[in-house]
Design a protein around this motif. Structure first.
Motif, PDB file in Angstrom:
ATOM      1  N   GLN A   1       0.809  -1.228   0.000  1.00 35.04           N
ATOM      2  CA  GLN A   1       0.000   0.000   0.000  1.00 35.04           C
ATOM      3  C   GLN A   1       0.839   1.274   0.000  1.00 35.04           C
ATOM      4  N   ARG A   2       2.136   1.156   0.220  1.00 35.85           N
ATOM      5  CA  ARG A   2       2.944   2.348   0.500  1.00 35.85           C
ATOM      6  C   ARG A   2       2.955   3.346  -0.651  1.00 35.85           C
ATOM      7  N   LEU A   3       3.182   2.891  -1.872  1.00 34.31           N
ATOM      8  CA  LEU A   3       3.266   3.831  -2.992  1.00 34.31           C
ATOM      9  C   LEU A   3       1.957   4.590  -3.179  1.00 34.31           C
ATOM     10  N   ALA A   4       0.842   3.911  -3.072  1.00 36.00           N
ATOM     11  CA  ALA A   4      -0.438   4.584  -3.277  1.00 36.00           C
ATOM     12  C   ALA A   4      -0.717   5.601  -2.175  1.00 36.00           C
ATOM     13  N   VAL A   5      -0.506   5.195  -0.922  1.00 36.74           N
ATOM     14  CA  VAL A   5      -0.791   6.091   0.208  1.00 36.74           C
ATOM     15  C   VAL A   5       0.162   7.278   0.206  1.00 36.74           C
TER      16      VAL A   5
ATOM     17  N   PHE B   1       2.238  12.904  -0.623  1.00 40.17           N
ATOM     18  CA  PHE B   1       3.205  13.794  -1.259  1.00 40.17           C
ATOM     19  C   PHE B   1       2.525  14.755  -2.235  1.00 40.17           C
ATOM     20  N   GLY B   2       1.499  14.268  -2.913  1.00 34.92           N
ATOM     21  CA  GLY B   2       0.793  15.139  -3.854  1.00 34.92           C
ATOM     22  C   GLY B   2       0.205  16.367  -3.191  1.00 34.92           C
ATOM     23  N   LEU B   3      -0.235  16.216  -1.953  1.00 29.70           N
ATOM     24  CA  LEU B   3      -0.774  17.346  -1.199  1.00 29.70           C
ATOM     25  C   LEU B   3       0.286  18.436  -1.035  1.00 29.70           C
ATOM     26  N   TYR B   4       1.517  18.023  -0.746  1.00 30.51           N
ATOM     27  CA  TYR B   4       2.598  18.985  -0.534  1.00 30.51           C
ATOM     28  C   TYR B   4       3.149  19.538  -1.846  1.00 30.51           C
ATOM     29  N   VAL B   5       3.112  18.736  -2.898  1.00 27.22           N
ATOM     30  CA  VAL B   5       3.525  19.257  -4.201  1.00 27.22           C
ATOM     31  C   VAL B   5       2.552  20.334  -4.665  1.00 27.22           C
TER      32      VAL B   5
ATOM     33  N   GLY C   1       1.198  25.492   5.747  1.00 27.03           N
ATOM     34  CA  GLY C   1       1.000  24.186   5.141  1.00 27.03           C
ATOM     35  C   GLY C   1      -0.253  24.124   4.296  1.00 27.03           C
ATOM     36  N   PRO C   2      -0.531  22.956   3.717  1.00 30.61           N
ATOM     37  CA  PRO C   2      -1.702  22.816   2.841  1.00 30.61           C
ATOM     38  C   PRO C   2      -3.007  23.185   3.539  1.00 30.61           C
ATOM     39  N   ALA C   3      -3.891  23.787   2.784  1.00 23.75           N
ATOM     40  CA  ALA C   3      -5.189  24.202   3.333  1.00 23.75           C
ATOM     41  C   ALA C   3      -5.999  22.992   3.789  1.00 23.75           C
ATOM     42  N   ASP C   4      -6.675  23.143   4.917  1.00 23.81           N
ATOM     43  CA  ASP C   4      -7.545  22.096   5.462  1.00 23.81           C
ATOM     44  C   ASP C   4      -6.813  20.772   5.641  1.00 23.81           C
ATOM     45  N   TYR C   5      -5.554  20.858   5.995  1.00 23.58           N
ATOM     46  CA  TYR C   5      -4.721  19.656   6.091  1.00 23.58           C
ATOM     47  C   TYR C   5      -5.309  18.629   7.052  1.00 23.58           C
ATOM     48  N   ASP C   6      -5.698  19.071   8.227  1.00 20.77           N
ATOM     49  CA  ASP C   6      -6.180  18.137   9.248  1.00 20.77           C
ATOM     50  C   ASP C   6      -7.413  17.374   8.790  1.00 20.77           C
ATOM     51  N   THR C   7      -8.293  18.043   8.071  1.00 24.39           N
ATOM     52  CA  THR C   7      -9.518  17.380   7.628  1.00 24.39           C
ATOM     53  C   THR C   7      -9.286  16.543   6.376  1.00 24.39           C
ATOM     54  N   ARG C   8      -8.295  16.867   5.586  1.00 22.49           N
ATOM     55  CA  ARG C   8      -8.039  16.128   4.342  1.00 22.49           C
ATOM     56  C   ARG C   8      -7.158  14.911   4.562  1.00 22.49           C
ATOM     57  N   LEU C   9      -6.356  14.929   5.617  1.00 25.03           N
ATOM     58  CA  LEU C   9      -5.340  13.894   5.793  1.00 25.03           C
ATOM     59  C   LEU C   9      -5.938  12.491   5.871  1.00 25.03           C
ATOM     60  N   GLY C  10      -7.012  12.321   6.657  1.00 27.37           N
ATOM     61  CA  GLY C  10      -7.609  11.002   6.819  1.00 27.37           C
ATOM     62  C   GLY C  10      -8.056  10.399   5.503  1.00 27.37           C
ATOM     63  N   GLY C  11      -8.633  11.216   4.632  1.00 29.45           N
ATOM     64  CA  GLY C  11      -9.087  10.716   3.342  1.00 29.45           C
ATOM     65  C   GLY C  11      -7.948  10.306   2.432  1.00 29.45           C
ATOM     66  N   LEU C  12      -6.768  10.883   2.664  1.00 26.97           N
ATOM     67  CA  LEU C  12      -5.615  10.582   1.823  1.00 26.97           C
ATOM     68  C   LEU C  12      -4.845   9.359   2.293  1.00 26.97           C
TER      69      LEU C  12
ATOM     70  N   ARG D   1      -0.524   8.266  13.245  1.00 25.05           N
ATOM     71  CA  ARG D   1       0.899   8.076  12.953  1.00 25.05           C
ATOM     72  C   ARG D   1       1.439   9.252  12.148  1.00 25.05           C
ATOM     73  N   PHE D   2       0.670   9.721  11.174  1.00 26.13           N
ATOM     74  CA  PHE D   2       1.101  10.844  10.352  1.00 26.13           C
ATOM     75  C   PHE D   2       1.147  12.142  11.154  1.00 26.13           C
ATOM     76  N   THR D   3       0.137  12.390  11.985  1.00 26.45           N
ATOM     77  CA  THR D   3       0.129  13.640  12.751  1.00 26.45           C
ATOM     78  C   THR D   3       1.250  13.646  13.796  1.00 26.45           C
ATOM     79  N   ALA D   4       1.549  12.482  14.380  1.00 24.27           N
ATOM     80  CA  ALA D   4       2.662  12.413  15.326  1.00 24.27           C
ATOM     81  C   ALA D   4       3.988  12.674  14.610  1.00 24.27           C
ATOM     82  N   PHE D   5       4.122  12.145  13.400  1.00 22.38           N
ATOM     83  CA  PHE D   5       5.332  12.395  12.615  1.00 22.38           C
ATOM     84  C   PHE D   5       5.448  13.877  12.260  1.00 22.38           C
ATOM     85  N   ASP D   6       4.347  14.494  11.869  1.00 24.18           N
ATOM     86  CA  ASP D   6       4.357  15.930  11.573  1.00 24.18           C
ATOM     87  C   ASP D   6       4.848  16.730  12.776  1.00 24.18           C
TER      88      ASP D   6
END
Length: 207
Positions: free
Chosen positions: A38-42, A47-51, A84-95, A103-108
């Protein structure tokens, strides 16, 4: 010969793919998405969000092209204080999936801990195609933006993803933050290093 220039918005997918394959086996990626299938897709969605944000709001996004015109490197810089990206917190779960959000928010939080307060440009991503690494492309991308920073007497900050990249950054004038601030230890193992570059005031101003 490698050519470096500003990225075009229509290169968004190429840049995202390049970052994704270049970072695939890094400790941070393994920690964020342990499931290899799953890694490449997730991570591609992440990464697309940050690009997207870099192309729209970043300090500078540059790409390196080889003689054939293929995109073989990319550097994404952001201004310090960038929210950072707009609405990051609400968009992250869907991505990345609801089961990975924590795990992602702790890494951030780890990634942005100890970020210097002094205004600077932040190198969010420096990626080189896996089959072109070690050919000087990353250094060429760094030098291109460093000239601009030096002309403005502006420092740079980054978090090196592994020891090889940390050595590259050291060769280009970066030093580790003070003890207790420079090392980022991932919960699942692996380390990253926070690094800072003072401008070279001897560099002539760009015309």
């Amino acid at each position: 010969m490698t050519t470096v220039r500003s990225a075009n918005p229509d290169e968004r997918d190429q840049i995202t793919h390049l970052i994704n394959i270049a970072f695939h086996d890094l400790d941070a990626n393994r920690h964020l998405v342990p499931e290899t299938p799953q890694r490449l897709a997730v991570m591609g969605r992440y990464f697309g969000l940050y690009v997207d944000h870099a192309l729209g709001h970043g300090a500078c996004t540059e790409v390196a092209l080889d003689d054939s015109g293929a995109l073989v490197g990319a550097a994404l810089w952001y201004l310090s204080g960038d929210p950072g990206p707009a609405d990051y917190d609400t968009r992250l779960g869907g991505l990345v999936g609801a089961d990975r959000v924590d795990r992602f928010t702790a890494f951030d939080a780890q990634l942005h801990e100890h970020t210097p307060d002094e205004p600077h440009d932040y190198l969010g991503f420096l990626a080189v195609a896996p089959d072109r690494q070690g050919a000087g492309i990353g250094g060429r991308l760094l030098r291109e933006h460093h000239r601009r920073l030096d002309a403005r007497c502006r420092p740079a900050y980054l978090v090196a993803s592994n020891s090889n990249s940390a050595r590259l950054y050291e060769r280009h004038g970066y030093t580790y933050l003070p003890d207790g601030q420079h090392e980022l230890v991932l919960p699942g193992g692996g380390r990253m290093w926070r690094m800072w570059r003072r401008p070279d005031e001897q560099t002539p101003e760009l015309k």
